[in-house]
Design a protein around this motif. Structure first.
Motif, PDB file in Angstrom:
ATOM      1  N   VAL A   1      45.762   5.588 -19.662  1.00 30.54           N
ATOM      2  CA  VAL A   1      45.425   4.190 -19.408  1.00 30.54           C
ATOM      3  C   VAL A   1      45.489   3.479 -20.750  1.00 30.54           C
ATOM      4  O   VAL A   1      44.634   3.696 -21.623  1.00 30.54           O
ATOM      5  CB  VAL A   1      44.019   4.038 -18.793  1.00 30.54           C
ATOM      6  CG1 VAL A   1      43.685   2.554 -18.597  1.00 30.54           C
ATOM      7  CG2 VAL A   1      43.924   4.784 -17.468  1.00 30.54           C
ATOM      8  N   SER A   2      46.511   2.668 -20.951  1.00 28.48           N
ATOM      9  CA  SER A   2      46.722   1.996 -22.232  1.00 28.48           C
ATOM     10  C   SER A   2      46.185   0.573 -22.204  1.00 28.48           C
ATOM     11  O   SER A   2      46.044  -0.037 -21.135  1.00 28.48           O
ATOM     12  CB  SER A   2      48.217   1.958 -22.578  1.00 28.48           C
ATOM     13  OG  SER A   2      48.674   3.248 -22.892  1.00 28.48           O
ATOM     14  N   LEU A   3      45.912   0.041 -23.379  1.00 22.95           N
ATOM     15  CA  LEU A   3      45.378  -1.313 -23.478  1.00 22.95           C
ATOM     16  C   LEU A   3      46.448  -2.363 -23.205  1.00 22.95           C
ATOM     17  O   LEU A   3      46.274  -3.234 -22.356  1.00 22.95           O
ATOM     18  CB  LEU A   3      44.770  -1.526 -24.861  1.00 22.95           C
ATOM     19  CG  LEU A   3      44.007  -2.833 -25.062  1.00 22.95           C
ATOM     20  CD1 LEU A   3      42.798  -2.905 -24.156  1.00 22.95           C
ATOM     21  CD2 LEU A   3      43.595  -2.988 -26.525  1.00 22.95           C
ATOM     22  N   GLY A   4      47.567  -2.284 -23.945  1.00 20.63           N
ATOM     23  CA  GLY A   4      48.626  -3.272 -23.784  1.00 20.63           C
ATOM     24  C   GLY A   4      49.986  -2.618 -23.672  1.00 20.63           C
ATOM     25  O   GLY A   4      50.164  -1.459 -24.060  1.00 20.63           O
TER      26      GLY A   4
ATOM     27  N   GLY B   1      52.496   9.797 -16.933  1.00 18.92           N
ATOM     28  CA  GLY B   1      52.736   8.362 -16.957  1.00 18.92           C
ATOM     29  C   GLY B   1      51.807   7.683 -17.939  1.00 18.92           C
ATOM     30  O   GLY B   1      50.778   8.236 -18.340  1.00 18.92           O
ATOM     31  N   ASP B   2      52.181   6.483 -18.329  1.00 18.87           N
ATOM     32  CA  ASP B   2      51.387   5.680 -19.265  1.00 18.87           C
ATOM     33  C   ASP B   2      51.422   4.257 -18.732  1.00 18.87           C
ATOM     34  O   ASP B   2      52.480   3.628 -18.674  1.00 18.87           O
ATOM     35  CB  ASP B   2      51.994   5.770 -20.670  1.00 18.87           C
ATOM     36  CG  ASP B   2      51.099   5.188 -21.756  1.00 18.87           C
ATOM     37  OD1 ASP B   2      50.219   4.365 -21.439  1.00 18.87           O
ATOM     38  OD2 ASP B   2      51.280   5.558 -22.932  1.00 18.87           O
ATOM     39  N   ARG B   3      50.262   3.749 -18.326  1.00 22.35           N
ATOM     40  CA  ARG B   3      50.196   2.432 -17.688  1.00 22.35           C
ATOM     41  C   ARG B   3      49.214   1.531 -18.433  1.00 22.35           C
ATOM     42  O   ARG B   3      48.124   1.952 -18.801  1.00 22.35           O
ATOM     43  CB  ARG B   3      49.784   2.557 -16.220  1.00 22.35           C
ATOM     44  CG  ARG B   3      50.854   3.216 -15.345  1.00 22.35           C
ATOM     45  CD  ARG B   3      50.369   3.375 -13.919  1.00 22.35           C
ATOM     46  NE  ARG B   3      51.389   3.976 -13.065  1.00 22.35           N
ATOM     47  CZ  ARG B   3      52.202   3.303 -12.258  1.00 22.35           C
ATOM     48  NH1 ARG B   3      52.123   1.974 -12.215  1.00 22.35           N
ATOM     49  NH2 ARG B   3      53.083   3.923 -11.508  1.00 22.35           N
ATOM     50  N   SER B   4      49.609   0.285 -18.615  1.00 21.21           N
ATOM     51  CA  SER B   4      48.839  -0.679 -19.394  1.00 21.21           C
ATOM     52  C   SER B   4      47.947  -1.527 -18.492  1.00 21.21           C
ATOM     53  O   SER B   4      48.312  -1.867 -17.362  1.00 21.21           O
ATOM     54  CB  SER B   4      49.810  -1.587 -20.156  1.00 21.21           C
ATOM     55  OG  SER B   4      49.165  -2.749 -20.617  1.00 21.21           O
ATOM     56  N   ILE B   5      46.766  -1.901 -19.034  1.00 17.62           N
ATOM     57  CA  ILE B   5      45.911  -2.864 -18.334  1.00 17.62           C
ATOM     58  C   ILE B   5      46.136  -4.284 -18.867  1.00 17.62           C
ATOM     59  O   ILE B   5      45.454  -5.217 -18.448  1.00 17.62           O
ATOM     60  CB  ILE B   5      44.427  -2.482 -18.427  1.00 17.62           C
ATOM     61  CG1 ILE B   5      43.931  -2.462 -19.872  1.00 17.62           C
ATOM     62  CG2 ILE B   5      44.176  -1.137 -17.744  1.00 17.62           C
ATOM     63  CD1 ILE B   5      42.424  -2.291 -19.997  1.00 17.62           C
TER      64      ILE B   5
ATOM     65  N   VAL C   1      36.296  -2.730 -15.100  1.00 16.20           N
ATOM     66  CA  VAL C   1      36.233  -1.458 -14.377  1.00 16.20           C
ATOM     67  C   VAL C   1      37.214  -1.406 -13.214  1.00 16.20           C
ATOM     68  O   VAL C   1      37.868  -0.375 -12.998  1.00 16.20           O
ATOM     69  CB  VAL C   1      34.788  -1.160 -13.905  1.00 16.20           C
ATOM     70  CG1 VAL C   1      34.289  -2.197 -12.907  1.00 16.20           C
ATOM     71  CG2 VAL C   1      34.693   0.244 -13.332  1.00 16.20           C
ATOM     72  N   GLU C   2      37.369  -2.482 -12.476  1.00 13.79           N
ATOM     73  CA  GLU C   2      38.287  -2.462 -11.335  1.00 13.79           C
ATOM     74  C   GLU C   2      39.730  -2.295 -11.787  1.00 13.79           C
ATOM     75  O   GLU C   2      40.516  -1.581 -11.154  1.00 13.79           O
ATOM     76  CB  GLU C   2      38.132  -3.747 -10.503  1.00 13.79           C
ATOM     77  CG  GLU C   2      36.787  -3.881  -9.815  1.00 13.79           C
ATOM     78  CD  GLU C   2      36.494  -2.717  -8.867  1.00 13.79           C
ATOM     79  OE1 GLU C   2      37.455  -2.211  -8.236  1.00 13.79           O
ATOM     80  OE2 GLU C   2      35.323  -2.315  -8.758  1.00 13.79           O
ATOM     81  N   THR C   3      40.089  -2.948 -12.880  1.00 14.08           N
ATOM     82  CA  THR C   3      41.448  -2.811 -13.422  1.00 14.08           C
ATOM     83  C   THR C   3      41.696  -1.382 -13.882  1.00 14.08           C
ATOM     84  O   THR C   3      42.760  -0.806 -13.626  1.00 14.08           O
ATOM     85  CB  THR C   3      41.643  -3.779 -14.601  1.00 14.08           C
ATOM     86  OG1 THR C   3      41.399  -5.107 -14.163  1.00 14.08           O
ATOM     87  CG2 THR C   3      43.054  -3.676 -15.154  1.00 14.08           C
ATOM     88  N   VAL C   4      40.725  -0.801 -14.557  1.00 13.36           N
ATOM     89  CA  VAL C   4      40.864   0.580 -15.017  1.00 13.36           C
ATOM     90  C   VAL C   4      40.980   1.529 -13.836  1.00 13.36           C
ATOM     91  O   VAL C   4      41.803   2.462 -13.842  1.00 13.36           O
ATOM     92  CB  VAL C   4      39.677   0.958 -15.935  1.00 13.36           C
ATOM     93  CG1 VAL C   4      39.688   2.447 -16.251  1.00 13.36           C
ATOM     94  CG2 VAL C   4      39.724   0.155 -17.226  1.00 13.36           C
TER      95      VAL C   4
ATOM     96  N   ILE D   1      43.673  10.163 -19.522  1.00  9.91           N
ATOM     97  CA  ILE D   1      43.173   9.871 -20.867  1.00  9.91           C
ATOM     98  C   ILE D   1      42.979   8.362 -20.993  1.00  9.91           C
ATOM     99  O   ILE D   1      43.864   7.576 -20.629  1.00  9.91           O
ATOM    100  CB  ILE D   1      44.164  10.346 -21.945  1.00  9.91           C
ATOM    101  CG1 ILE D   1      44.352  11.860 -21.884  1.00  9.91           C
ATOM    102  CG2 ILE D   1      43.699   9.923 -23.334  1.00  9.91           C
ATOM    103  CD1 ILE D   1      45.463  12.369 -22.795  1.00  9.91           C
ATOM    104  N   LEU D   2      41.828   7.965 -21.499  1.00 10.62           N
ATOM    105  CA  LEU D   2      41.574   6.562 -21.792  1.00 10.62           C
ATOM    106  C   LEU D   2      42.219   6.248 -23.137  1.00 10.62           C
ATOM    107  O   LEU D   2      41.726   6.666 -24.182  1.00 10.62           O
ATOM    108  CB  LEU D   2      40.071   6.296 -21.813  1.00 10.62           C
ATOM    109  CG  LEU D   2      39.381   6.509 -20.456  1.00 10.62           C
ATOM    110  CD1 LEU D   2      37.869   6.509 -20.619  1.00 10.62           C
ATOM    111  CD2 LEU D   2      39.816   5.452 -19.454  1.00 10.62           C
ATOM    112  N   GLY D   3      43.320   5.512 -23.112  1.00  3.91           N
ATOM    113  CA  GLY D   3      44.159   5.352 -24.296  1.00  3.91           C
ATOM    114  C   GLY D   3      43.766   4.222 -25.212  1.00  3.91           C
ATOM    115  O   GLY D   3      44.628   3.506 -25.738  1.00  3.91           O
ATOM    116  N   CYS D   4      42.458   4.068 -25.437  1.00  3.35           N
ATOM    117  CA  CYS D   4      41.951   3.063 -26.371  1.00  3.35           C
ATOM    118  C   CYS D   4      40.516   3.437 -26.689  1.00  3.35           C
ATOM    119  O   CYS D   4      39.754   3.836 -25.794  1.00  3.35           O
ATOM    120  CB  CYS D   4      42.013   1.664 -25.756  1.00  3.35           C
ATOM    121  SG  CYS D   4      41.214   0.378 -26.758  1.00  3.35           S
ATOM    122  N   ALA D   5      40.124   3.286 -27.946  1.00  7.19           N
ATOM    123  CA  ALA D   5      38.770   3.641 -28.354  1.00  7.19           C
ATOM    124  C   ALA D   5      37.711   2.782 -27.671  1.00  7.19           C
ATOM    125  O   ALA D   5      36.556   3.189 -27.587  1.00  7.19           O
ATOM    126  CB  ALA D   5      38.640   3.527 -29.870  1.00  7.19           C
ATOM    127  N   GLY D   6      38.088   1.622 -27.173  1.00  4.07           N
ATOM    128  CA  GLY D   6      37.126   0.734 -26.524  1.00  4.07           C
ATOM    129  C   GLY D   6      36.977   0.944 -25.034  1.00  4.07           C
ATOM    130  O   GLY D   6      36.221   0.210 -24.380  1.00  4.07           O
TER     131      GLY D   6
END
Length: 220
Positions: A113-116, A138-142, A155-158, A175-180
């Motif tokens: 789950v990527s940020l951008g 896969g790698d998908r951006s929010i 949370v819903e987007t994630v 994997i949560l692909g951002c420290a935030g």
């Protein structure tokens, strides 16, 4: 007592505070002193290749200024990690690499789950350099920036993004692909029924294990 310095390479205090909260599962029981810091000279978010390059000197400067027994680079791009490791004889852990190592032991194929959207190509280059890109489902951006992420409950987007990684891409670890993003780990695990890796937790846990087992570091 050994010390671990967790370096948030951006300047966002709210990101550092979020990481601190997610690390309570480790800090409450660890025998190591775990401290966190952000870098005031850096941008509020590390979202582009230019940002990644920009923060490397700031990381090196902070490591030179603050002694610790191990350092954790708490940005999912592991900015300049080879250059940073070359400046110290102490262990330097990148949270992305630590998260990938954790995911490899939890399932066959991981999703991110990527940020951008700009992060996705950068993640793939790193996975190829680590020679583990074949395990990426896969790698998908929010589609958010760090300031937006810190100001909003996503949370819903994630959850939607994680569901696509599982159902459409075939990921059996996320994997949560951002420290935030670590605060969403519990909700995502409950919704998906899959292991979810917070890279900050994975990075600090690996740093603690490295110190506990007294691994010999390569001489500079």
């Amino acid at each position: 007592m050994s010390s671990i310095l967790v370096i948030n390479p951006n300047s966002s205090v709210s990101v550092t505070q979020s990481m601190q909260a997610c690390l309570s599962i480790i800090t409450e029981t660890s025998r190591h002193a775990i401290a966190l810091t952000e870098l005031a000279k850096s941008p509020p978010g590390i979202e582009t290749d230019a940002h990644v390059e920009m923060v490397v000197p700031n990381i090196i400067e902070r490591i030179a200024d603050e002694h610790a027994d191990a350092y954790v680079l708490s940005c999912f791009s592991d900015p300049g990690i080879d250059r940073v490791r070359a400046t110290t004889s102490r262990p330097v852990i990148g949270i992305a690499e630590a998260a990938y190592l954790a995911a490899l032991g939890l399932g066959r194929r991981f999703g991110i789950v990527s940020l951008g959207p700009s992060s996705i190509a950068r993640h793939l280059r790193y996975l190829q350099a680590l020679q583990i890109s074949g395990r990426l489902a896969g790698d998908r951006s929010i589609d958010m920036t760090i300031p937006q992420l810190m100001a909003t409950d996503v949370v819903e987007t994630v959850l939607r993004t994680g569901s696509k990684l599982r159902d459409e891409d075939g990921a059996d670890v996320v994997i949560l692909g951002c420290a935030g993003l670590g605060s969403y780990r519990a909700a995502l695990e409950a919704a998906l029924g899959l292991p979810v890796v917070d890279p900050v937790q994975a990075g600090v846990a690996l740093a603690a294990t490295t110190l506990d087992l007294q691994y010999r570091m390569k001489a500079r």
